[in-house]
Design a protein around this motif. Sequence first.
Motif, mmCIF file in Angstrom:
data_model
loop_
_atom_site.group_PDB
_atom_site.id
_atom_site.type_symbol
_atom_site.label_atom_id
_atom_site.label_comp_id
_atom_site.label_asym_id
_atom_site.label_seq_id
_atom_site.Cartn_x
_atom_site.Cartn_y
_atom_site.Cartn_z
ATOM 1 N N ILE A 112 0.688 -1.355 -0.501
ATOM 2 C CA ILE A 112 -0.189 0.096 -0.153
ATOM 3 C C ILE A 112 0.639 1.305 -0.153
ATOM 4 O O ILE A 112 1.574 1.448 0.857
ATOM 5 C CB ILE A 112 -1.484 -0.089 1.314
ATOM 6 N N SER A 113 0.889 2.118 -1.338
ATOM 7 C CA SER A 113 1.232 3.222 -1.538
ATOM 8 C C SER A 113 0.191 4.176 -1.689
ATOM 9 O O SER A 113 0.080 3.825 -3.339
ATOM 10 C CB SER A 113 2.369 3.767 -1.778
ATOM 11 N N ASN A 114 0.162 5.711 -0.993
ATOM 12 C CA ASN A 114 -0.964 6.005 -1.559
ATOM 13 C C ASN A 114 -0.367 7.047 -3.238
ATOM 14 O O ASN A 114 -0.706 7.026 -4.153
ATOM 15 C CB ASN A 114 -1.017 7.285 -0.868
ATOM 16 N N SER A 115 0.875 7.606 -2.931
ATOM 17 C CA SER A 115 2.136 8.681 -3.891
ATOM 18 C C SER A 115 2.381 6.956 -4.939
ATOM 19 O O SER A 115 2.087 7.252 -5.964
ATOM 20 C CB SER A 115 3.024 9.070 -3.234
ATOM 21 N N GLY A 116 3.094 5.831 -4.432
ATOM 22 C CA GLY A 116 3.270 4.779 -5.289
ATOM 23 C C GLY A 116 5.078 5.506 -5.367
ATOM 24 O O GLY A 116 5.628 4.535 -6.634
ATOM 25 N N ILE A 117 5.212 6.715 -5.178
ATOM 26 C CA ILE A 117 7.002 7.183 -5.894
ATOM 27 C C ILE A 117 7.872 7.122 -4.963
ATOM 28 O O ILE A 117 9.035 7.063 -5.833
ATOM 29 C CB ILE A 117 6.706 8.558 -5.972
ATOM 30 N N ASN A 118 8.170 6.988 -3.631
ATOM 31 C CA ASN A 118 8.994 6.796 -2.720
ATOM 32 C C ASN A 118 9.712 5.366 -3.097
ATOM 33 O O ASN A 118 9.353 3.838 -3.816
ATOM 34 C CB ASN A 118 8.697 6.638 -1.624
ATOM 35 N N ALA A 119 11.529 5.573 -2.484
ATOM 36 C CA ALA A 119 11.709 3.984 -3.144
ATOM 37 C C ALA A 119 11.420 2.608 -2.010
ATOM 38 O O ALA A 119 11.282 2.222 -2.831
ATOM 39 C CB ALA A 119 13.735 4.320 -3.116
ATOM 40 N N ALA A 125 8.336 -4.412 -3.125
ATOM 41 C CA ALA A 125 7.131 -4.760 -4.195
ATOM 42 C C ALA A 125 8.433 -5.658 -5.495
ATOM 43 O O ALA A 125 7.862 -6.604 -5.630
ATOM 44 C CB ALA A 125 6.500 -3.917 -5.471
ATOM 45 N N LEU A 126 9.592 -5.258 -5.967
ATOM 46 C CA LEU A 126 10.185 -5.365 -6.563
ATOM 47 C C LEU A 126 11.637 -6.925 -6.072
ATOM 48 O O LEU A 126 10.994 -7.855 -6.818
ATOM 49 C CB LEU A 126 11.687 -5.177 -6.933
ATOM 50 N N ALA A 152 15.062 4.827 -7.525
ATOM 51 C CA ALA A 152 16.615 5.782 -8.713
ATOM 52 C C ALA A 152 16.317 4.752 -9.865
ATOM 53 O O ALA A 152 17.496 5.740 -11.000
ATOM 54 C CB ALA A 152 17.496 4.426 -7.920
ATOM 55 N N ASP A 153 15.563 4.465 -10.561
ATOM 56 C CA ASP A 153 15.421 4.192 -11.701
ATOM 57 C C ASP A 153 14.064 4.827 -11.854
ATOM 58 O O ASP A 153 13.665 4.473 -13.248
ATOM 59 C CB ASP A 153 15.242 2.438 -12.085
ATOM 60 N N GLY A 154 13.655 5.627 -11.725
ATOM 61 C CA GLY A 154 12.401 6.249 -12.421
ATOM 62 C C GLY A 154 10.738 5.600 -12.023
ATOM 63 O O GLY A 154 10.429 5.619 -12.411
ATOM 64 N N ARG A 155 11.144 4.495 -11.361
ATOM 65 C CA ARG A 155 9.669 3.641 -11.366
ATOM 66 C C ARG A 155 8.659 4.078 -9.959
ATOM 67 O O ARG A 155 9.365 3.898 -9.337
ATOM 68 C CB ARG A 155 10.132 2.211 -11.652
ATOM 69 N N ARG A 156 7.388 3.973 -10.224
ATOM 70 C CA ARG A 156 6.041 4.060 -9.633
ATOM 71 C C ARG A 156 5.977 2.820 -8.740
ATOM 72 O O ARG A 156 6.353 1.501 -9.591
ATOM 73 C CB ARG A 156 5.348 4.692 -10.563
ATOM 74 N N LEU A 157 5.224 2.177 -7.971
ATOM 75 C CA LEU A 157 4.683 1.175 -7.739
ATOM 76 C C LEU A 157 3.999 0.013 -8.335
ATOM 77 O O LEU A 157 4.114 -0.995 -9.080
ATOM 78 C CB LEU A 157 3.742 1.687 -6.471
ATOM 79 N N LEU A 158 3.149 1.274 -9.410
ATOM 80 C CA LEU A 158 2.147 0.941 -10.324
ATOM 81 C C LEU A 158 3.016 0.075 -12.093
ATOM 82 O O LEU A 158 2.594 -0.141 -12.285
ATOM 83 C CB LEU A 158 1.032 2.049 -10.937
ATOM 84 N N ASP A 159 4.109 0.724 -11.500
ATOM 85 C CA ASP A 159 4.974 -0.106 -12.499
ATOM 86 C C ASP A 159 5.241 -1.536 -12.419
ATOM 87 O O ASP A 159 5.377 -1.953 -13.140
ATOM 88 C CB ASP A 159 5.797 0.765 -13.178
ATOM 89 N N VAL A 160 5.360 -1.503 -11.583
ATOM 90 C CA VAL A 160 6.190 -2.778 -10.824
ATOM 91 C C VAL A 160 5.054 -3.896 -9.932
ATOM 92 O O VAL A 160 5.852 -5.003 -10.205
ATOM 93 C CB VAL A 160 7.769 -2.761 -9.455
ATOM 94 N N ALA A 161 3.912 -3.732 -9.827
ATOM 95 C CA ALA A 161 3.010 -5.176 -9.313
ATOM 96 C C ALA A 161 2.618 -5.692 -9.901
ATOM 97 O O ALA A 161 2.452 -4.897 -11.477
ATOM 98 C CB ALA A 161 2.140 -3.745 -8.606
ATOM 99 N N ASP A 162 1.850 -6.189 -10.020
ATOM 100 C CA ASP A 162 1.628 -7.694 -10.640
ATOM 101 C C ASP A 162 -0.515 -7.260 -11.239
ATOM 102 O O ASP A 162 -0.248 -7.236 -12.364
ATOM 103 C CB ASP A 162 1.340 -9.434 -10.064
#
Length: 244
Positions: A112-119, A125-126, A152-162
Amino acid sequence: MNAALAYVAALQENLTALATAERPAIERAAGAIADSIAAGGVVHYFGSGHSQLVALEPLLRAGGLAPVNVIADPALSPTTPRHAGAAERAGGYAAAILSTADIRAGEVVVVISNSGINAVPVEFALGARALGAKVVAVTSRAHSLSAASRHADGRRLLDVADIVIDSHGRPGDAVVPLADGTVGALSTVVGAAIVNALTCRAAQLLAELHGQEPPLIVSQNTADDAERHNSALLEKVKDRIPRG
């Protein structure tokens, strides 16, 4: 305008939008949870800052599932919000948390992360996926895309979740405009609703698809045999979740 009523109206609007648009994602996530529990797995929840409150919601909850583990790192606690805010931006910190987390292949991890932008949530998730778990993200797509990633790679939580469940939260979280600013955050209330919706559907699927009685915690304040019932369920997963 009555600000209290405006907040409730915004909450109702948010939940209505979520129930319609996120039904497929909720169905997929609940199905994965049911499959994992049916196979003897545990559902893990993780969040940082105020999102940790949402992660704690299903733990030993009346009407909730017994095989639930919350990975609640003290450094990310909402009781120390400034410290947690700094810690969740620290690259590499998630690896330390994962090193002591008993996440197993085939299990479900809800991040759970509202912004999904923090490392930290992104790296967590990764890392969970690398362990063979299926990751479900609960995040605000609008908020996430409105801000720069701190990974570091500019990814967000929504980019890495299933599976991504969009909370439909607004950038900044608060929803009621006042003359001097905006008040009334939605993310915790909506996040708790999502978590409980997942629980309800997963329990239903356990019965309907797997023919298993859902391992549901009952309130110790309503039933005389609640403690015996709950203890029997928790005994089966005693090595996987905190007893408290």
